[in-house]
Design a protein around this motif. Structure first.
Motif, PDB file in Angstrom:
ATOM      1  N   SER A 138       0.822  -1.215   0.000  1.00  0.00           N
ATOM      2  CA  SER A 138       0.000   0.000   0.000  1.00  0.00           C
ATOM      3  C   SER A 138       0.855   1.264   0.000  1.00  0.00           C
ATOM      4  O   SER A 138       0.371   2.341  -0.314  1.00  0.00           O
ATOM      5  N   ASP A 139       2.110   1.142   0.363  1.00  0.00           N
ATOM      6  CA  ASP A 139       3.046   2.264   0.324  1.00  0.00           C
ATOM      7  C   ASP A 139       4.219   1.855  -0.581  1.00  0.00           C
ATOM      8  O   ASP A 139       5.240   1.344  -0.112  1.00  0.00           O
ATOM      9  N   ILE A 140       4.050   2.065  -1.863  1.00  0.00           N
ATOM     10  CA  ILE A 140       5.003   1.586  -2.873  1.00  0.00           C
ATOM     11  C   ILE A 140       6.409   2.109  -2.614  1.00  0.00           C
ATOM     12  O   ILE A 140       7.390   1.359  -2.687  1.00  0.00           O
ATOM     13  N   ARG A 141       6.542   3.386  -2.299  1.00  0.00           N
ATOM     14  CA  ARG A 141       7.879   3.963  -2.064  1.00  0.00           C
ATOM     15  C   ARG A 141       8.579   3.253  -0.905  1.00  0.00           C
ATOM     16  O   ARG A 141       9.748   2.865  -1.012  1.00  0.00           O
ATOM     17  N   SER A 142       7.864   3.087   0.191  1.00  0.00           N
ATOM     18  CA  SER A 142       8.444   2.403   1.354  1.00  0.00           C
ATOM     19  C   SER A 142       8.807   0.961   1.002  1.00  0.00           C
ATOM     20  O   SER A 142       9.882   0.485   1.373  1.00  0.00           O
ATOM     21  N   MET A 143       7.923   0.287   0.285  1.00  0.00           N
ATOM     22  CA  MET A 143       8.174  -1.096  -0.106  1.00  0.00           C
ATOM     23  C   MET A 143       9.447  -1.200  -0.941  1.00  0.00           C
ATOM     24  O   MET A 143      10.305  -2.044  -0.675  1.00  0.00           O
ATOM     25  N   MET A 144       9.593  -0.337  -1.927  1.00  0.00           N
ATOM     26  CA  MET A 144      10.752  -0.401  -2.800  1.00  0.00           C
ATOM     27  C   MET A 144      12.031  -0.045  -2.037  1.00  0.00           C
ATOM     28  O   MET A 144      13.070  -0.653  -2.259  1.00  0.00           O
ATOM     29  N   ASP A 145      11.940   0.901  -1.113  1.00  0.00           N
ATOM     30  CA  ASP A 145      13.111   1.234  -0.293  1.00  0.00           C
ATOM     31  C   ASP A 145      13.519   0.049   0.574  1.00  0.00           C
ATOM     32  O   ASP A 145      14.708  -0.253   0.710  1.00  0.00           O
ATOM     33  N   ARG A 146      12.535  -0.617   1.154  1.00  0.00           N
ATOM     34  CA  ARG A 146      12.834  -1.784   1.998  1.00  0.00           C
ATOM     35  C   ARG A 146      13.395  -2.936   1.167  1.00  0.00           C
ATOM     36  O   ARG A 146      14.276  -3.659   1.619  1.00  0.00           O
ATOM     37  N   LEU A 147      12.895  -3.097  -0.058  1.00  0.00           N
ATOM     38  CA  LEU A 147      13.437  -4.141  -0.937  1.00  0.00           C
ATOM     39  C   LEU A 147      14.886  -3.820  -1.308  1.00  0.00           C
ATOM     40  O   LEU A 147      15.725  -4.720  -1.398  1.00  0.00           O
ATOM     41  N   ASP A 148      15.170  -2.553  -1.510  1.00  0.00           N
ATOM     42  CA  ASP A 148      16.538  -2.119  -1.807  1.00  0.00           C
ATOM     43  C   ASP A 148      17.470  -2.479  -0.642  1.00  0.00           C
ATOM     44  O   ASP A 148      18.545  -3.056  -0.830  1.00  0.00           O
ATOM     45  N   THR A 149      17.037  -2.178   0.561  1.00  0.00           N
ATOM     46  CA  THR A 149      17.818  -2.510   1.758  1.00  0.00           C
ATOM     47  C   THR A 149      17.983  -4.019   1.893  1.00  0.00           C
ATOM     48  O   THR A 149      19.072  -4.520   2.209  1.00  0.00           O
ATOM     49  N   LEU A 150      16.912  -4.746   1.639  1.00  0.00           N
ATOM     50  CA  LEU A 150      16.964  -6.206   1.709  1.00  0.00           C
ATOM     51  C   LEU A 150      17.959  -6.766   0.694  1.00  0.00           C
ATOM     52  O   LEU A 150      18.707  -7.692   1.007  1.00  0.00           O
ATOM     53  N   ALA A 151      17.965  -6.212  -0.515  1.00  0.00           N
ATOM     54  CA  ALA A 151      18.885  -6.693  -1.549  1.00  0.00           C
ATOM     55  C   ALA A 151      20.329  -6.570  -1.078  1.00  0.00           C
ATOM     56  O   ALA A 151      21.135  -7.477  -1.287  1.00  0.00           O
ATOM     57  N   ASP A 152      20.654  -5.458  -0.419  1.00  0.00           N
ATOM     58  CA  ASP A 152      22.001  -5.302   0.129  1.00  0.00           C
ATOM     59  C   ASP A 152      22.281  -6.363   1.191  1.00  0.00           C
ATOM     60  O   ASP A 152      23.343  -6.979   1.202  1.00  0.00           O
ATOM     61  N   LYS A 153      21.335  -6.557   2.082  1.00  0.00           N
ATOM     62  CA  LYS A 153      21.510  -7.504   3.190  1.00  0.00           C
ATOM     63  C   LYS A 153      21.622  -8.957   2.708  1.00  0.00           C
ATOM     64  O   LYS A 153      22.433  -9.730   3.207  1.00  0.00           O
ATOM     65  N   MET A 154      20.800  -9.336   1.731  1.00  0.00           N
ATOM     66  CA  MET A 154      20.735 -10.722   1.288  1.00  0.00           C
ATOM     67  C   MET A 154      21.715 -11.051   0.167  1.00  0.00           C
ATOM     68  O   MET A 154      21.807 -12.194  -0.260  1.00  0.00           O
ATOM     69  N   SER A 155      22.463 -10.067  -0.286  1.00  0.00           N
ATOM     70  CA  SER A 155      23.394 -10.280  -1.384  1.00  0.00           C
ATOM     71  C   SER A 155      24.371 -11.437  -1.137  1.00  0.00           C
ATOM     72  O   SER A 155      24.554 -12.287  -2.021  1.00  0.00           O
TER      73      SER A 155
END
Length: 195
Positions: free
Chosen positions: A80-97
């Motif tokens: 429901s909050d696309i910007r927040s979701m995409m920011d969190r996915l960006d952070t996750l990508a760094d963490k899960m790399s």
């Protein structure tokens, strides 16, 4: 040890071994390293697994589960909050790399590539479920959102593997823009129906 306790201990060992592989690398991690990480005597890991190959494949499956669960929990929680979701996915990508890089090392290894394919096929078979959930939440059709779900999965996977933001950002911006358009379309429809 009864079978339930053995299975529980096996799950714990898989998590510890995955962390060990992620930290040390697939090719240099020995069974001795895995035993040490899992607080087992040398060779003790073979009480829970028949071969090192079985351990590696169990860890690859666990890597898939970790990445998938982390990413789709964010999507389904924050859509429901696309910007927040995409920011969190960006952070996750760094963490899960590092976890993704371990998974890729298993997938491209001549020793494991064929055995890991069924896990990857099972993962890909779950994508339609996620597409339907996102479509339902956004109030659009599966066909409208499907290309953007797949593009975001591809972009995030590529970023986790290559850590190349220049390749990642244009794709993610396209996804963000389209998902925001679909969310706005739903909002307008809801406003019209209320009036």
């Amino acid at each position: 040890m009864n079978e339930d306790k053995k299975n529980q201990k096996r799950k714990e060992i898989i998590g510890v071994c995955l962390d060990c592989f992620v930290e040390r690398g697939l090719t240099v991690t020995t069974t001795k390293d895995l035993c040490t990480a899992a607080n087992l005597q040398n060779g003790g890991i073979y009480y829970y697994f028949s071969t090192k190959e079985e351990i590696v494949l169990a860890c690859a499956e666990e890597a898939i589960i970790r990445i998938e669960k982390s990413a789709f929990d964010i999507v389904l929680e924050d859509i429901s909050d696309i910007r927040s979701m995409m920011d969190r996915l960006d952070t996750l990508a760094d963490k899960m790399s590092p976890t993704m890089r371990f998974l890729v090392s298993v997938c491209v290894s001549h020793e494991y590539e064929e055995q890991v394919k069924p896990s990857l096929v099972r993962l890909a078979a779950r994508y339609p479920y996620y597409t339907e959930k996102v479509a339902e939440i956004l109030g659009c059709t599966k066909d409208e959102v499907e290309p953007f779900i797949h593009l975001s999965i591809l972009a995030i996977n590529n970023y986790m593997i290559f850590a190349e933001r220049a390749l990642f950002e244009p794709q993610i911006e396209s996804v963000k823009k389209e998902l925001m358009r679909l969310a706005e379309k739903k909002r307008k429809r809801s406003t019209t129906e209320e009036n």
